[in-house]
Design a protein around this motif. Structure first.
Motif, short mmCIF file in Angstrom:
data_model
loop_
_atom_site.label_atom_id
_atom_site.label_comp_id
_atom_site.label_asym_id
_atom_site.label_seq_id
_atom_site.Cartn_x
_atom_site.Cartn_y
_atom_site.Cartn_z
N ASN A 26 0.82 -1.21 0.00
CA ASN A 26 0.00 0.00 0.00
C ASN A 26 0.85 1.26 0.00
OD1 ASN A 26 -2.32 -1.48 -0.01
ND2 ASN A 26 -2.59 -1.45 2.20
N GLU A 27 1.99 1.22 0.66
CA GLU A 27 2.87 2.38 0.73
C GLU A 27 3.35 2.80 -0.65
OE1 GLU A 27 7.35 3.01 2.26
OE2 GLU A 27 5.96 2.27 3.77
N ASN A 28 3.54 1.85 -1.54
CA ASN A 28 4.05 2.14 -2.87
C ASN A 28 2.96 2.15 -3.93
OD1 ASN A 28 6.75 2.33 -2.00
ND2 ASN A 28 6.90 0.11 -1.99
N SER A 29 1.71 2.19 -3.50
CA SER A 29 0.62 2.12 -4.47
C SER A 29 0.39 3.47 -5.14
CB SER A 29 -0.66 1.65 -3.78
OG SER A 29 -1.16 2.69 -2.97
N ILE A 34 -0.65 13.20 -4.74
CA ILE A 34 0.55 14.01 -4.92
C ILE A 34 0.17 15.49 -4.80
CG2 ILE A 34 2.43 14.62 -6.52
CD1 ILE A 34 2.52 11.70 -5.46
N ASN A 35 0.83 16.20 -3.87
CA ASN A 35 0.57 17.63 -3.67
C ASN A 35 1.42 18.50 -4.59
OD1 ASN A 35 0.11 16.19 -1.08
ND2 ASN A 35 -0.61 18.19 -0.40
N ALA A 36 2.64 18.04 -4.89
CA ALA A 36 3.56 18.87 -5.66
C ALA A 36 4.52 18.01 -6.45
CB ALA A 36 4.34 19.79 -4.73
N THR A 37 4.94 18.53 -7.58
CA THR A 37 5.98 17.92 -8.41
C THR A 37 6.86 19.06 -8.89
OG1 THR A 37 4.48 16.18 -9.14
CG2 THR A 37 6.45 16.53 -10.46
N PHE A 38 8.18 18.91 -8.71
CA PHE A 38 9.10 19.92 -9.22
C PHE A 38 10.45 19.32 -9.53
CE2 PHE A 38 9.09 20.41 -4.53
CZ PHE A 38 10.43 20.22 -4.22
N SER A 57 12.51 14.62 5.61
CA SER A 57 12.91 15.17 6.92
C SER A 57 12.03 16.35 7.32
CB SER A 57 14.38 15.60 6.90
OG SER A 57 14.55 16.80 6.16
N VAL A 58 11.29 16.89 6.37
CA VAL A 58 10.40 18.01 6.64
C VAL A 58 9.12 17.47 7.28
CG1 VAL A 58 9.08 19.90 5.61
CG2 VAL A 58 11.35 19.32 4.71
N GLU A 59 8.76 18.06 8.42
CA GLU A 59 7.54 17.62 9.10
C GLU A 59 6.34 17.78 8.18
OE1 GLU A 59 4.79 18.52 13.04
OE2 GLU A 59 6.58 19.73 12.69
N GLY A 60 5.56 16.72 8.08
CA GLY A 60 4.36 16.73 7.25
C GLY A 60 4.52 16.03 5.92
N VAL A 61 5.76 15.80 5.47
CA VAL A 61 5.98 15.10 4.20
C VAL A 61 5.77 13.60 4.44
CG1 VAL A 61 7.62 14.52 2.37
CG2 VAL A 61 7.55 16.84 3.31
N THR A 62 4.87 13.01 3.69
CA THR A 62 4.55 11.59 3.85
C THR A 62 5.05 10.73 2.70
OG1 THR A 62 2.38 11.96 2.82
CG2 THR A 62 2.49 12.08 5.24
N TYR A 63 5.42 11.36 1.60
CA TYR A 63 5.87 10.60 0.42
C TYR A 63 6.78 11.49 -0.41
CZ TYR A 63 5.55 8.30 -4.17
OH TYR A 63 5.83 7.70 -5.37
N ALA A 64 7.89 10.92 -0.85
CA ALA A 64 8.81 11.62 -1.75
C ALA A 64 9.41 10.59 -2.70
CB ALA A 64 9.91 12.32 -0.96
N ASN A 65 9.33 10.86 -4.00
CA ASN A 65 9.91 9.96 -4.99
C ASN A 65 10.58 10.79 -6.08
OD1 ASN A 65 10.50 7.54 -6.40
ND2 ASN A 65 8.71 7.86 -7.68
N TRP A 66 11.93 10.74 -6.11
CA TRP A 66 12.69 11.47 -7.12
C TRP A 66 12.99 10.54 -8.28
CZ3 TRP A 66 17.99 11.26 -8.77
CH2 TRP A 66 18.38 12.32 -9.59
N ASP A 78 1.27 17.14 4.20
CA ASP A 78 0.19 17.80 4.90
C ASP A 78 0.45 19.30 4.79
OD1 ASP A 78 -1.49 19.03 6.75
OD2 ASP A 78 -1.21 17.48 8.28
N ASP A 79 -0.36 20.00 3.99
CA ASP A 79 -0.11 21.42 3.77
C ASP A 79 -0.47 22.30 4.96
OD1 ASP A 79 -2.87 21.39 3.53
OD2 ASP A 79 -2.90 22.03 1.43
N THR A 80 -0.95 21.71 6.04
CA THR A 80 -1.14 22.48 7.27
C THR A 80 0.14 22.45 8.11
OG1 THR A 80 -2.01 20.63 8.57
CG2 THR A 80 -3.61 21.95 7.33
#
Length: 136
Positions: A26-29, A34-38, A57-66, A78-80
Motif C-alpha cells: 500500500n505504501e508504494n501504491s 501528490i501535492n507537488a511535483t518539481f 525530513s520536513v515535518e508533514g511530508v509523507t511521500y517523496a519519490n525522485w 500535509d499542507d497544514t
C-alpha cells in the motif's frame, strides 16, 4: 496439545507477515495524492536516496519519490504542516538545486563525486530520448 500451540503460533506469524507485506504494498501504491511535483538536479541512486531523505525530513511530508531520469520529485505532504518552499529549502540544504532553490555549496562540495551534478542540467525532463541520443 503441542500441535495446537504450534499451529496457533504458525498462523499468528503468517498473519503478521501478511499485514507487513500489505503495508509495504500500500505504501508504494498509486493511491497517494501528490501535492507537488518539481525539478531537482541529480545523477544517480545515491542522489535519489539523499534527495528523498531531505524531503522526508520536513515535518508533514509523507511521500517523496525522485525520478533520476526526469530529474523530478513527486511529493505528498500535509499542507497544514509545511509548504513546497520549505521542502525546496530542505533539499537545497542537502546540496541539490531545485527549481526555486540553489543547493548549499558546502553541502554540494561534500557530496560523493558521482553525485556532483552539472549545475546547468535541465530539470523536469520527459525522460524520453530525443533523436540525438540525449535526454530531453
Amino acid at each position: 496439545m503441542k500441535k495446537i500451540i504450534l499451529s496457533i503460533i504458525t498462523m499468528a506469524t503468517l498473519g503478521f507477515t501478511s499485514c507487513k507485506n500489505e503495508a509495504k504494498t500500500n505504501e508504494n501504491s498509486n493511491d497517494i495524492a501528490i501535492n507537488a511535483t518539481f525539478g531537482v538536479r541529480g545523477n544517480c541512486g545515491m542522489c535519489k536516496t539523499t534527495i528523498e531523505k531531505a524531503a522526508k525530513s520536513v515535518e508533514g511530508v509523507t511521500y517523496a519519490n525522485w525520478d533520476v531520469d526526469k530529474k523530478t520529485i513527486e511529493l505528498a505532504f500535509d499542507d497544514t504542516k509545511t509548504t513546497t518552499e520549505t521542502i525546496h529549502k530542505a533539499i537545497a540544504a542537502s546540496g541539490y538545486d531545485t527549481e526555486s532553490a540553489v543547493g548549499v555549496e558546502s553541502a554540494y562540495d561534500n557530496l560523493p563525486g558521482c553525485c556532483q551534478y552539472d549545475h546547468a542540467m535541465e530539470m523536469n525532463q520527459s525522460g524520453e530520448e530525443d533523436h540525438s541520443g540525449h535526454s530531453n
